[in-house]
Design a protein around this motif. Structure first.
Motif: not given
Length: 192
Positions: A2-4, A9-10, A20-26, A34-39
């Motif tokens: 859900e966090l991702l 969306l934000q 889909l461009k997510v370069d501002s955070f990924l 966020l990457l820690q939560e992904i890990g």
């Protein structure tokens, strides 16, 4: 995850052609929290204690794989290179991979000394569209004789064929966010 999804969306931007461009955070500027939560989520989804290598492809997967490795008893991260380099010497595993975003064919390569039959490998990447990069990485694992624990994807484009084909082949594919559609700038996710 859900966090991702909320972050997509934000801060995600929809470009022409369903990009889909997510370069501002990924995958350009990286949000380490966020990457820690992904890990942590990849660890939850791939609990096998024998995973000792994380394989990705340059460049966008490297940061994700490096942060994720912390949650796998500091497994080694190996990344497939897309270009020949004077620093890449010795025997190599090689496989051709067509990039969806660039529309180019790359001969990706990994030095044989970094991956062998004693390894248990988790493949990690940022996006899955048609699955060419993922198939190439899985082929490198096959060439090495290593065991494939599975494939972890941060964002899967569920409206493209890659994920479906890999799952049909029995691949343990875990995507943290599956985008079902991008229409008129509106992103919808597959229900978990």
């Amino acid at each position: 995850m859900e966090l991702l999804k909320q972050r997509i969306l934000q801060d995600g931007k929809v470009k022409e052609g369903g990009v889909l461009k997510v370069d501002s955070f990924l995958n350009h500027r990286m949000d380490i929290s966020l990457l820690q939560e992904i890990g942590k989520e990849f660890r939850r989804r791939f609990p096998q204690p024998e995973i000792n290598k994380i394989l990705t492809i340059e460049a966008s997967g490297i940061g994700i794989a490096a942060i994720t490795a912390q949650y796998f008893n500091n497994a080694d991260v190996v990344f497939a290179k897309k270009t020949k380099s004077k620093n890449l010497d010795g025997e190599l595993y090689t496989v051709p991979v067509r990039s969806y975003t660039r529309g180019e064919l790359f001969e990706v390569q990994v030095a044989k000394r970094y991956l062998d039959e004693n390894d248990c490998v988790l493949v990690i990447d940022d996006f899955l569209a048609h699955g060419q990069a993922l198939k190439g990485l899985m082929e490198i694992v096959r060439q090495s004789g290593a065991k494939l624990a599975g494939c972890g994807i941060v964002i899967e484009k569920g409206f493209q064929s890659g994920g479906e084909h890999l799952r049909e082949q029995g691949v343990n594919l875990q995507s943290l966010a599956i985008v079902d559609s991008i229409e008129d700038g509106v992103i919808t996710f597959r229900k978990d």
